[in-house]
Design a protein around this motif. Structure first.
Motif, PDB file in Angstrom:
ATOM      1  N   PHE A   1       0.772  -1.238   0.000  1.00 19.98           N
ATOM      2  CA  PHE A   1       0.000   0.000   0.000  1.00 19.98           C
ATOM      3  C   PHE A   1       0.811   1.300   0.000  1.00 19.98           C
ATOM      4  CE2 PHE A   1      -3.703  -2.618   1.277  1.00 19.98           C
ATOM      5  CZ  PHE A   1      -4.528  -2.199   0.256  1.00 19.98           C
ATOM      6  N   PRO A   2       1.775   1.461   0.922  1.00 21.23           N
ATOM      7  CA  PRO A   2       2.346   2.814   1.054  1.00 21.23           C
ATOM      8  C   PRO A   2       2.909   3.387  -0.229  1.00 21.23           C
ATOM      9  CG  PRO A   2       3.189   1.347   2.745  1.00 21.23           C
ATOM     10  CD  PRO A   2       2.392   0.510   1.828  1.00 21.23           C
ATOM     11  N   SER A   3       3.667   2.590  -0.998  1.00 22.88           N
ATOM     12  CA  SER A   3       4.294   3.177  -2.176  1.00 22.88           C
ATOM     13  C   SER A   3       3.323   3.253  -3.344  1.00 22.88           C
ATOM     14  CB  SER A   3       5.524   2.355  -2.554  1.00 22.88           C
ATOM     15  OG  SER A   3       5.144   1.025  -2.794  1.00 22.88           O
ATOM     16  N   ARG A   4       2.345   2.357  -3.385  1.00 24.08           N
ATOM     17  CA  ARG A   4       1.417   2.362  -4.522  1.00 24.08           C
ATOM     18  C   ARG A   4       0.332   3.419  -4.351  1.00 24.08           C
ATOM     19  NH1 ARG A   4       2.418  -2.988  -5.041  1.00 24.08           N
ATOM     20  NH2 ARG A   4       4.565  -3.345  -5.317  1.00 24.08           N
ATOM     21  N   MET A   5       0.011   3.699  -3.119  1.00 25.26           N
ATOM     22  CA  MET A   5      -0.999   4.719  -2.811  1.00 25.26           C
ATOM     23  C   MET A   5      -2.340   4.429  -3.468  1.00 25.26           C
ATOM     24  SD  MET A   5       1.292   8.124  -2.662  1.00 25.26           S
ATOM     25  CE  MET A   5       2.339   7.852  -4.046  1.00 25.26           C
ATOM     26  N   THR A   6      -2.734   3.187  -3.442  1.00 23.25           N
ATOM     27  CA  THR A   6      -4.026   2.824  -4.014  1.00 23.25           C
ATOM     28  C   THR A   6      -5.092   2.896  -2.931  1.00 23.25           C
ATOM     29  OG1 THR A   6      -3.459   0.555  -3.585  1.00 23.25           O
ATOM     30  CG2 THR A   6      -3.143   1.330  -5.797  1.00 23.25           C
ATOM     31  N   VAL A   7      -5.473   4.099  -2.644  1.00 18.71           N
ATOM     32  CA  VAL A   7      -6.480   4.297  -1.606  1.00 18.71           C
ATOM     33  C   VAL A   7      -7.821   3.734  -2.079  1.00 18.71           C
ATOM     34  CG1 VAL A   7      -7.631   6.040  -0.234  1.00 18.71           C
ATOM     35  CG2 VAL A   7      -5.237   6.284  -0.781  1.00 18.71           C
ATOM     36  N   GLY A   8      -8.017   3.762  -3.379  1.00 18.52           N
ATOM     37  CA  GLY A   8      -9.253   3.214  -3.930  1.00 18.52           C
ATOM     38  C   GLY A   8      -9.481   1.774  -3.520  1.00 18.52           C
ATOM     39  N   LYS A   9      -8.394   1.024  -3.433  1.00 19.80           N
ATOM     40  CA  LYS A   9      -8.518  -0.375  -3.052  1.00 19.80           C
ATOM     41  C   LYS A   9      -9.019  -0.492  -1.618  1.00 19.80           C
ATOM     42  CE  LYS A   9      -5.853  -4.632  -3.081  1.00 19.80           C
ATOM     43  NZ  LYS A   9      -4.639  -5.262  -3.573  1.00 19.80           N
ATOM     44  N   MET A  10      -8.533   0.386  -0.769  1.00 17.25           N
ATOM     45  CA  MET A  10      -8.980   0.353   0.627  1.00 17.25           C
ATOM     46  C   MET A  10     -10.455   0.701   0.714  1.00 17.25           C
ATOM     47  SD  MET A  10      -5.934   2.108   2.656  1.00 17.25           S
ATOM     48  CE  MET A  10      -4.286   1.499   2.597  1.00 17.25           C
ATOM     49  N   ILE A  11     -10.845   1.685  -0.074  1.00 13.54           N
ATOM     50  CA  ILE A  11     -12.258   2.065  -0.030  1.00 13.54           C
ATOM     51  C   ILE A  11     -13.095   0.951  -0.630  1.00 13.54           C
ATOM     52  CG2 ILE A  11     -13.922   3.847  -0.614  1.00 13.54           C
ATOM     53  CD1 ILE A  11     -11.664   5.784  -0.869  1.00 13.54           C
ATOM     54  N   GLU A  12     -12.540   0.281  -1.633  1.00 12.76           N
ATOM     55  CA  GLU A  12     -13.272  -0.856  -2.207  1.00 12.76           C
ATOM     56  C   GLU A  12     -13.510  -1.904  -1.134  1.00 12.76           C
ATOM     57  OE1 GLU A  12     -11.390  -3.033  -5.405  1.00 12.76           O
ATOM     58  OE2 GLU A  12     -12.994  -4.498  -5.397  1.00 12.76           O
ATOM     59  N   LEU A  13     -12.472  -2.166  -0.351  1.00 18.36           N
ATOM     60  CA  LEU A  13     -12.607  -3.165   0.716  1.00 18.36           C
ATOM     61  C   LEU A  13     -13.696  -2.747   1.702  1.00 18.36           C
ATOM     62  CD1 LEU A  13      -9.801  -5.050   2.427  1.00 18.36           C
ATOM     63  CD2 LEU A  13     -11.418  -3.901   3.874  1.00 18.36           C
ATOM     64  N   LEU A  14     -13.629  -1.501   2.106  1.00 17.70           N
ATOM     65  CA  LEU A  14     -14.634  -1.015   3.064  1.00 17.70           C
ATOM     66  C   LEU A  14     -16.031  -1.124   2.464  1.00 17.70           C
ATOM     67  CD1 LEU A  14     -13.238   2.272   4.612  1.00 17.70           C
ATOM     68  CD2 LEU A  14     -13.611   0.089   5.720  1.00 17.70           C
ATOM     69  N   GLY A  15     -16.145  -0.643   1.221  1.00 22.76           N
ATOM     70  CA  GLY A  15     -17.460  -0.623   0.581  1.00 22.76           C
ATOM     71  C   GLY A  15     -18.015  -2.025   0.374  1.00 22.76           C
TER      72      GLY A  15
END
Lengths: 371, 1147
Positions: free
Chosen positions: B940-954
């Motif tokens: 996560f930290p270097s890729r900065m794919t915050v969308g993936k985290m939100i996908e997980l939450l959603g």
């Protein structure tokens, strides 16, 4: 902190841990950022400096150990295991998932399958259907064994969707028919010359399974209502499925439980009295209604912990800054709320006793190896 | 996707949020109208590949008729009364002629039997067989076939046109397939959209030396040429291919009849700046001593490249000026006035650029680009083929007429050739080579096979735009993201590597225009007060009070009130009096009004706003929902219009209705339409680092899943399918629009973000064995194997039934009695799947009776991996082009994931499976949930794919509340993406932590983990790269014939090469024996006999058992030694070149 000379410190009570250490030993602290003190302290000399023996005593264990069944029905079971180490509870869980044998379909002889589901996929789907039979009545089939009535169960599935009907039909698991006489398919190597003797089939049953005492008026069934495939007009499935005994280790289809797990008993402590507005707020925060409000007279209200057991550890109550000092979420390390979801082969309570037996066996094996 | 279903979905989401979304209810009632519904409506009307279809339809309906009309007459050279005239042309229904019987075709039939999906081109002809015969009256013939045109699927000529889902299913077609491609010889071919610089437009830029130049790429039906006017050392020159060197511009002006310098200066404008800039050129011209038109023409004649004439007659320099110099400006009656004006406008623009660098044109600006689509490209090809067919016809007729005596009756119509057009079109489509000799066009790679790896991949190849530049050029300009790309081309979807930024993809709502008639527009313009150019004096040309009106690069005239003119024209367009795609663009800097009606411009629909108030009101949308309206009625009523890139510059477009101000002229329909179909799959792409979205766009095309509804009826060479594909829990609107929810390519895996076991470094993932047992990531790989029954002169291959008692009975057991493997049989390595009888001597059996021809059995064995159990899925028999019977076998192999298989989420986060772990060892949550896979948090930290985290939450919220959550790009303000706050609220309501982190127990120790673990479902794709297809090792194996060294490559079971660098390492390390072993013993050892005396190689005479040196003619001094065979080969090759390598031996 004021300086207190060492000799003025209060005497430690003998054979008893100071309260904070005791708490750390027996509870998991579920703080806002991370759980702490999750590890068990097993070493007998861990508190030797305090003059406390930390070794596990059998009589102590016998005295404290309790099992309380909370819920029990045909498939599910919830019970409390109190006074036991996590490693043992976990051992039961692991055994339940992977080391208790059941019967599951391992071989599928497809005579005809014109459905859209590919044969391999069909076989995989069939394998995952739980068979409602006590696996203890069967033997394992080893590599060079021939399938016989003691080690395999044979099912037949013949389903056809008529061409004219114009609609699709669903094949369910309960369309599988138990063949107590074994396979009906004749081996291809068999020549049909000697019509007098019975032709050799894929199984060699010496007697019918339904003549056995256990199955005489209790035919073997599978869990009904599972969709196997859907057939369009003119499509047909004809196959024989051979179930054998196996372990969940090898393939998940042999696991007798859908899943089995435990959680440690939640303990919710109000570190301060939470009154009035705060109390209201606290009650509102919890999505599973752990807290209640009690009247303490003079129109004042105080929050109480009414149902700590239902806490799911959403940490909503300690999310806001400042609340962590008011509410403590903990888990009791030696109290396990154990759940078993059986797939139907054996009732959950039997599963657990079987698991205990297996663990016993294992222990004995270790002991004999050692001695 | 049906609208009804969609609206139901919307209702659902509304109901679902009723309880939760109090904020929404409490919010003040806004007048903003949810315009999303327009999108499915747009796509229903236009389809996702409408640009291809429209362009092809235009070609079939209009352009082909134009082409034939332009070349309608073929006359004999000998006898002018012998002629053939095409009266009409049209395309029929797709069909094929087999043994004289016409059979209708369906695309699926063509795919399966390797045919071309083509329709006959019919013409009506009128012809006359000349005065020689008795009949001088013209004769007529109707419905003459001149060739077969490959038909684009779903175009108006296709059998699938206008069919509904049931009808499509009957034809074996997938209703979700977009069409827009051709089926040529069984292959699905798509003509890539070609990006080009605008034709017939003045472009101001700099050349390599930094000189400012104005260039025009002219393109007419007759010629294509490039005209450049360049300022070099303060002098202005014309650079034209037809001249050997650059020509002073004033000279050209004089040659065109503008003899006085004053006239030119006057035309250029009053401002002395321009005159000053032109002065050196004028002086230059005067210094050569050229003053009159004739002098100038004579001068030019000397400079002219000879043999330039391609038009039959050579008309000298004047001809060049007329036909090659900016030919898009037509010259009538040798009146060069318009051309002069055009040159002056070019000069003026160039000088503007000199005076003010801002006036330079940007070549990369999308408004200066045109997209060539399949219709135009086919038209080009057809025109060429049609002309050459006519030439051939003429040639053949002339040849016959030239004969002094003709015995048989002559009939022109009999000489029409049918094959040349058919073959030409088919060849171009299947090879992708466009060779049009007339325009010197030799382009390669114009077509591509539709990638059927995944459903979305097929879309990708349909929207792909291939660049004009060669990929090797190291320039950053054309590769950079252009601001004008907004809404037209997808900012994410571009490949990595050399083609990065050059290959682009269309956005969701983009439309590419087709040509439109200029005539009505010109007459409209004159009606609205455009003053004709020929009536204007030179000085008036650049008078500051009025604007030039330019239609498709053609200067029409001047208008005094340009803004008003533009407004009127736009009103006319909205009223439907002018085509929807005509763009009117007022360029205030250049003081021009550009009207464009040419094809290839990209444009997109926008909602019209008056004074910042949207024209679309609530009741319009309601009517749309009720089905009273459709997208076209919105267009007709002037609520929506198409803007191209240039006209967008005149518009002020508000993103949302709420943001509109008084000046706003247009409002976006939906912001997520700036992305294309591939990028539309990504949930929350606006939260990701941008390269990640680009990676996902490339990876989505490699994901396995469902290909089409007819996937099991297809016979592609390679099909990858997922056994249990799922619809993503976190969807986007684009997913629903393109139908990815019906043909998904992935599964919702419960992912725990934690480190586990050490086998998860470098993006590797740890998988749960029980999940795999239950079917996660299981895939089916289907391969096609073909076999053919050949036909010979009078014999042919025959079926053969296998004899079971043979020694190879084991291998032939899957064969049926006809010698073909039967479907459903398990096929193993070395199994025979096809067996036939071939004549032993196919040629020499002419004399013997067919029954006496000796036959031999020919077999084909299956080569799969050892131990792999594949299954014969289907066997299809069809006949190929030469009527040979072809047998196609689909061999299916079901695979479960194994260590090394590649997986990826939808956020460009790919990883291989690092290890597979038993379920009991996996962590489990308080609710007994056990993850399917574990992903390392270092991803996560270097890729900065915050969308993936939100996908997980959603997704987690989605599974707990039972509603699909949305994550459309930029969708939060319009409600097409769920907000993190709302998702968190849902999570809390269902007893999860707001941040998605769960309290997990270790499956190994049984104790809680010392951290809360971020866990929830993420949509994971299985990519086509699997170890099984790649792993390779060999011990002993095949060797190359010439060098006797191990073969190369996995497919040939080759060895692993110890290359130069590896050798260097071994040398440096000093392991000489290892080098010896690798490079010699295990490679190509060879024992040679060396003559110690002459140093050449000898041989062993095995008869006399003596060793001989053939040079010394004796065997006295022979020693034997080991040598790499390649070395021996080198010696012999050197000897063959008269070089003698001699070995000097020492012990």
């Amino acid at each position: 902190m004021p300086k207190v000379p060492l000799w003025d410190l209060p005497e430690l009570p003998k054979n008893q841990l100071p309260p904070h250490l005791h708490l750390q030993k027996t509870r998991v602290f579920c703080n806002n950022d991370a759980p702490t003190h999750t590890e068990n302290i097993h070493y007998s000399g861990a508190y030797a400096a305090l003059g406390i023996d930390n070794s596990l005593r059998l009589d102590e264990f016998k005295k404290n150990f309790k099992v309380k069944v909370i819920k029990l029905n045909e498939d599910d079971m919830e019970f409390d295991l109190i006074g036991i180490d996590a490693s043992i509870a976990n051992a039961f869980r692991r055994i339940l998932i992977s080391e208790l044998p059941t019967m599951a379909i391992e071989k599928v002889l497809v005579a005809n399958s014109s459905s859209v589901v590919q044969d391999e996929v069909l076989a995989q789907r069939l394998g995952l259907i739980p068979i409602r039979v006590d696996p203890r009545l069967f033997d394992y089939m080893s590599e060079n064994d021939v399938p016989n009535e003691k080690n395999s169960i044979v099912f037949k599935l013949h389903y056809k969707c008529e061409r004219g009907s114009g609609e699709r039909r669903t094949v369910y698991s309960h369309d599988l028919k138990w063949l107590p006489f074994g396979s009906e398919y004749v081996l291809p190597t068999e020549t049909s010359s000697d019509s007098t003797s019975k032709p050799k089939t894929y199984t060699s049953f010496t007697s019918s399974q339904d003549s056995l005492l256990e199955f005489s008026n209790n035919p073997i069934t599978v869990t009904p209502g599972i969709i196997i495939s859907k057939l369009g007009p003119g499509q047909e499935i004809e196959l024989e499925a051979h179930a054998v005994k196996g372990l969940g280790k090898t393939h998940a289809k042999w696991s007798p439980v859908a899943t089995s797990w435990y959680r440690m008993l939640p303990e919710v402590i109000l570190l301060q009295d939470i009154e009035d507005d705060d109390a209201q707020k606290l009650v509102k925060k919890c999505p599973v209604n752990v807290f209640d409000i009690e009247d303490i007279g003079k129109g004042r209200k105080r929050a109480t912990v009414a149902r700590p057991r239902s806490c799911t550890l959403c940490r909503e109550c300690i999310r806001e800054p400042g609340w962590e000092e008011k509410v403590a979420l903990r888990r009791v390390k030696d109290h396990f709320i154990f759940t078993i979801e059986s797939t139907g082969a054996l009732p959950p309570e039997v599963l657990f006793t079987e698991a205990v037996k297996i663990l016993e066996d294992k222990c004995e094996r270790v002991i004999t190896e050692l001695s | 996707m049906g609208v009804i279903e969609d609206s139901a979905m919307l209702d659902d989401s509304l109901q679902g949020s009723e309880g939760i979304d109090k904020q929404f209810l409490a919010a003040p009632v806004k007048s903003a109208v949810d315009k999303f519904q327009l999108l499915p409506e747009f796509l229903k009307v236009r389809g996702l590949v409408k640009q291809h279809l429209e362009s092809f339809n235009y070609f079939v309906r209009t352009e082909i008729k134009k082409i034939v009309r332009a070349n309608d007459l073929v006359t004999s050279r000998f006898d002018p009364s012998v002629y053939l005239r095409y009266k009409d042309v049209w395309i029929g229904k797709p069909s094929v002629v087999v043994d004289g019987v016409t059979d209708s075709l369906t695309p699926q039939k063509c795919r399966l039997s390797d045919m071309t999906y083509a329709a006959p081109i019919f013409v009506n002809i009128e012809y006359c067989n000349g005065s020689h015969g008795h009949n001088t009256h013209p004769q007529f013939k109707k419905d003459v076939v001149i060739g077969r045109m490959p038909i684009m699927l779903r175009s108006s000529s296709c059998v699938l046109y206008g069919k509904d889902e049931d009808e499509l299913a009957k034809l074996g077609e997938c209703p979700l397939d977009p069409g827009g491609y051709f089926v040529v010889k069984g292959n699905e071919k798509v003509i890539l959209i070609q990006e080009q610089l605008s034709k017939n437009r003045i472009i101001i830029d700099t050349d390599k030396k930094g000189c400012i130049q104005a260039s025009v790429m002219s393109s007419t039906e007759m010629t294509k040429s490039k005209t450049i006017i360049r300022m070099e050392k303060e002098k202005v020159y014309l650079v034209l291919n037809a001249f050997t060197s650059k020509v002073p511009i004033m000279l050209v002006m004089k040659a065109m009849g503008m003899e006085t310098d004053q006239e030119v200066v006057q035309m250029l404008g009053r401002d002395p700046q321009y005159a000053t800039l032109l002065l050196p050129s004028i002086e230059d011209c005067a210094s050569i001593g050229i003053y009159t038109q004739q002098q100038a023409l004579d001068f030019l004649e000397k400079k002219r490249k000879k043999s330039m004439s391609r038009f039959g007659k050579d008309e000298g320099a004047l001809g060049v000026l007329r036909d090659i110099f900016i030919p898009n400006i037509r010259v009538r009656d040798n009146n060069f006035h318009l051309k002069c004006v055009y040159v002056v406008v070019m000069l003026r623009r160039m000088m503007d650029a000199i005076l003010n660098k801002d006036a330079m044109d940007d070549k990369d600006y999308i408004g200066n680009k045109r997209l060539e689509l399949s219709g135009q490209l086919l038209a080009l090809l057809f025109e060429d083929l049609f002309k050459s067919m006519n030439d051939q016809l003429k040639f053949n007729v002339d040849k016959i007429l030239a004969k002094p005596s003709r015995s048989s009756r002559f009939d022109v119509s009999q000489h029409l050739l049918k094959d040349s057009i058919t073959v030409g079109l088919e060849r171009s489509l299947s090879t992708g080579n466009w060779d049009v000799s007339r325009f010197k066009m030799h382009r390669k790679g114009m077509t591509q096979i539709v990638t059927r790896l995944s459903f979305i991949g097929a879309f990708g190849s349909m929207t792909k735009i291939s660049p004009q530049f060669e990929k090797s050029r190291k320039v950053s300009g054309p590769r950079a993201l252009q601001p004008s790309q907004w809404g037209m081309l997808c900012p994410c979807d571009t490949p990595e590597g050399e083609a990065c930024g050059l290959v682009k993809n269309l956005a969701l709502m983009t439309h590419v225009t087709t040509d439109e008639e200029e005539g009505p527009i010109i007459s409209l313009c004159t009606c609205f007060g455009v003053e004709d150019l020929s009536l204007l004096s030179g000085e008036e040309l650049h008078s500051p009070s009025s604007y030039l009106i330019i239609l498709n690069g053609l200067i029409l005239g001047k208008h005094r009130r340009p803004q008003r003119f533009a407004k009127v024209m736009r009103e006319l367009r909205r009223a439907g009096k002018v085509g929807d795609f005509v763009s009117i663009y007022v360029n205030e800097k250049q003081r021009c009004v550009y009207i464009a009606s040419d094809g290839g411009r990209v444009c997109r629909p926008l909602v019209i706003a008056d004074n910042g108030i949207s024209r679309i009101k609530e009741h319009h949308m309601r009517e749309l929902k009720d089905g009273v309206r459709n997208f076209d009625s919105f267009l007709r009523e002037g609520l929506i219009e198409y803007l191209d890139v240039n006209e967008e510059n005149n518009a002020l477009i508000a993103l949302y209705e709420g943001e509109a101000t008084h000046e706003t002229t247009h409002i976006e329909i939906e912001p997520f339409t700036i992305l294309g179909a591939c990028a539309g799959l990504i949930p929350f792409p606006h939260h990701n680092q941008s390269p990640r979205n680009t990676y996902q766009c490339a990876m989505g095309k490699q994901a396995m899943g469902n290909i089409a509804y007819n996937q099991l009826c297809r016979m592609d060479t390679l099909i990858y399918l997922l056994v249990y594909p799922q619809r993503p829990l976190l969807t986007t609107r684009t997913i629903e629009l393109v139908g990815y929810d019906k043909l998904g390519a992935g599964q919702n895996a419960t992912v725990a973000v934690m480190s586990y076991s050490g086998y998860d470094i470098e993006d590797a993932i740890v998988m749960n064995k029980s999940s795999l047992d239950r079917g996660f990531g299981r895939c089916i790989v289907m391969k096609k194997i073909s076999a053919a029954f050949q036909k010979y002169d009078n014999t042919s291959d025959q079926f053969s039934s296998p004899r079971r008692s043979q020694h190879d009975a084991e291998k032939t057991q899957i064969l049926d009695n006809d010698g073909l493997a039967s479907p459903g049989e398990i096929i193993r390595h070395q199994d025979i799947y096809f067996q036939k009888e071939c004549p032993v001597d196919p040629k020499g059996s002419m004399k013997s009776h067919p029954s006496q021809t000796p036959y031999r059995t020919s077999k084909q064995t299956y080569k799969g991996a050892e131990g792999e159990t594949a299954v014969v899925d289907r066997v299809a028999l069809c006949s190929d082009k030469r009527n040979n019977l072809t047998v196609k076998f689909m061999v299916r192999h079901t695979r479960r994931p194994e260590v090394g298989d590649k997986f990826s989420s939808r956020h460009g986060q790919k990883g291989v499976c690092g290890t597979i772990v038993q379920q009991e060892d996996f962590p489990f949550s308080e609710r007994g949930i056990c993850p399917d896979l574990i992903m390392n948090p270092h991803g996560f930290p270097s890729r900065m794919t915050v969308g993936k985290m939100i996908e997980l939450l959603g997704s987690k919220a989605g599974v707990s509340c039972g509603r699909f959550h949305y994550g459309s790009a930029f969708g939060e303000p319009s409600g097409h993406a769920d907000k993190v706050e709302d998702i968190s609220e849902t999570l809390v309501k269902h007893g999860f932590c707001y941040n998605g982190k769960d309290f997990l127990y270790s499956g190994i120790t049984g104790m809680p983990l010392q951290a809360y673990i971020f866990m929830g479902p993420i949509y994971y794709q299985k990519l086509k790269h699997m170890v099984l297809d790649k792993m390779h090792a060999r011990g002993m194996g095949p060797r190359q014939l010439i060098t006797r060294q191990p073969t190369e490559g996995r497919s040939r079971n080759g060895g692993l090469r110890v290359g130069e660098m590896e050798r260097d390492c071994l040398i440096a390390y000093g392991t000489s024996n290892l080098i010896y072993e690798r490079l010699m013993i295990s490679s190509d050892p060879f024992e040679v006999q060396v003559c110690r005396k002459c140093g050449l190689l000898g041989y062993i005479n095995y008869q006399s058992k003596t060793r001989v040196c053939s040079t010394c003619k004796n065997g006295d001094n022979i020693s034997s030694m080991k040598l790499p065979y390649a070395c021996k080969l080198l010696f012999q090759e050197l000897q063959s070149m008269n070089i003698v390598p001699r070995l000097t031996l020492a012990d």
